[in-house]
Design an enzyme around this catalytic site. Structure first.
Site, mmCIF file in Angstrom:
data_model
loop_
_atom_site.group_PDB
_atom_site.id
_atom_site.type_symbol
_atom_site.label_atom_id
_atom_site.label_comp_id
_atom_site.label_asym_id
_atom_site.label_seq_id
_atom_site.Cartn_x
_atom_site.Cartn_y
_atom_site.Cartn_z
ATOM 1 C CE LYS A 249 2.180 -5.354 9.206
ATOM 2 N NZ LYS A 249 0.870 -4.665 9.281
ATOM 3 C CB CYS B 122 -0.942 0.015 1.205
ATOM 4 S SG CYS B 122 -2.205 -1.271 1.164
#
Length: 435
Positions: free
Chosen positions: A324, A263
């Site tokens: 992440k 994103c």
């Protein structure tokens, strides 16, 4: 209600599974026959905690099905969601809308009864209006409305975000479409989740502005971390002091090697291009993108400096490859910049990640991938932590030191304190930790 979701990627699959959990009958459509066959057999093409069980439960209940036949899936649907990819377009950074428009036109061709066509994909301002124009031009007699309904799902916590969101944004001012969308999200109304009905253009911009603002917080604290290192401050304490101010908040103030993922990189770039298109320079967003790009490259310099100024002929152990924790997503991960640069500087890299190695191997085939963290550390001249998976947070540093040739720890996520690491005999380098 009957819901059709076009696209079984991250957003489409999670959204479809969660809508079925609400009690709706959901059909997920994808042109990739192999992916659909895998889903029918219970396989999940992405890693997202809890998703496999959620899909299996709703498939068993008969509320969730998968198909490659869009025309059949659209028949009788109350809402048809477009959840296909919008990657950055090569060469100019604009969002590539070819998949969105292709899906929309095929949906228009297949419509028989009234339905709301909903853009779930992240799209620039004006895309929903353009979809409507294209379908009405080709099928002026068909009954449908358009709505924008952006997703705000965090990878690794997507199901929780869908089921208990901070807000739901719906871009339509048409009463009939609003009624359909209210019925779809009725379980959230009962939980008093804020549902914001706005113009489609506003909805589209809310998504981009939200991601750009969060990316801004990340780049801001990363620059403050650099300042901390030279003035003798501690960025974690600075962030805590800032975050206690309720106007600021502590989230996304964690200094590190830069943001990545599906994103932030593409959405900040697409927002910049939208600003250029309308002659509105977005200087803050431009700086955020620049800071983040520079950030990843500087992390390589930090590792080399920790190794005495050269990594030639040295073995570097890298823990964490995904952008992440709790995802297998490698898109724009800092590791994709740091590891190739270390290898170009003469280092041999041995890496481990709990979920990302399959994808990482495609992107960095020259790297050595290990079965576990300790194998990666064996004989290493430095240990570099890029992604803060929970299983990396509580190593016995005595054991780690015994495995390594040189006890150097470069902690790009600040999950170990300097005092703890130095007590164990390590040379410790963190982020934003002034001497």
């Amino acid at each position: 209600m009957r819901v059709t979701v076009v696209g079984t990627g991250y957003v489409g699959l999670v959204s479809g599974a969660c809508f079925s959990e609400f009690g709706h009958d959901v059909i997920c459509v994808d042109k990739d026959a192999g992916k659909i066959e895998r889903l029918k057999k219970g396989g999940i093409p992405i890693y997202e905690p809890g998703l496999e069980d959620l899909v299996a439960r709703n498939v068993d209940a008969g509320r969730l099905t998968f198909t490659t036949h869009l025309a059949d899936a659209v028949k009788g649907a109350d809402a048809v969601f477009i959840a296909v990819g919008t990657p950055s377009r090569r060469g100019d950074g604009h969002a590539d809308l070819s998949y969105v428009y292709a899906a929309a036109e095929e949906i228009g061709d297949s419509l028989q009864d009234y339905a709301v066509i909903v853009t779930k994909s992240t799209v620039p301002v004006g895309t929903t209006a353009e979809i409507e124009r294209r379908i009405r031009e080709k099928h002026p007699a068909k009954e449908f409305d358009l709505a924008s309904n952006p997703e705000f799902l965090r990878e690794g916590a997507a199901i929780e975000d869908f089921m208990r969101p901070n807000r739901v944004v719906v871009g339509t001012l048409v009463e009939r479409a609003q009624t359909v969308m209210r019925r779809l999200y009725r379980p959230l109304f009962l939980n008093e989740t804020p549902v914001l009905f706005v113009k489609p253009e506003t909805s589209e911009l809310i998504k981009y502005a939200s991601n750009a603002f969060l990316a801004t917080k990340i780049s801001f604290i990363n620059e403050i971390a650099d300042l901390c290192e030279v003035v003798g401050a501690d960025v974690q304490d600075v962030a805590k002091g800032m975050g206690l101010d309720k106007r600021i908040g502590g989230k996304f103030l964690h200094a590190g090697p830069g943001y990545g993922g599906s994103c932030f990189p593409k959405d900040t770039l697409a927002l910049l291009r939208t600003g250029e298109q309308y002659d509105i320079p977005l200087r803050i967003v431009d700086a955020v993108v620049s800071v983040n790009d520079t950030r990843k490259a500087r992390m390589t310099d930090k590792v080399i400096a920790a190794c005495g100024g050269s990594v030639a002929g040295k073995k570097i152990a890298v823990l964490g490859l995904t952008f992440k924790p709790n995802t297998d997503d490698m898109r724009d991960s800092p590791s994709l910049v740091i590891i190739p640069a270390l290898e170009a500087a003469g280092a041999t890299v041995s890496a481990f990640d709990p979920e990302g190695m399959h994808e990482a191997h495609k992107l960095m085939p020259g790297t050595t991938y290990c079965d576990d963290a300790f194998t990666a550390m064996d004989g290493a001249d430095a240990l570099v932590i890029i992604t803060e998976w929970n299983q990396f947070r509580a190593f016995d540093l005595g054991r780690v030191k015994s495995l390594m040739r040189t006890p150097v720890l470069v902690d790009l996520r600040n999950i170990y304190g300097r005092a703890h690491a130095e007590e164990a005999g390590f040379t410790y380098v963190g982020i934003g930790k002034g001497a």
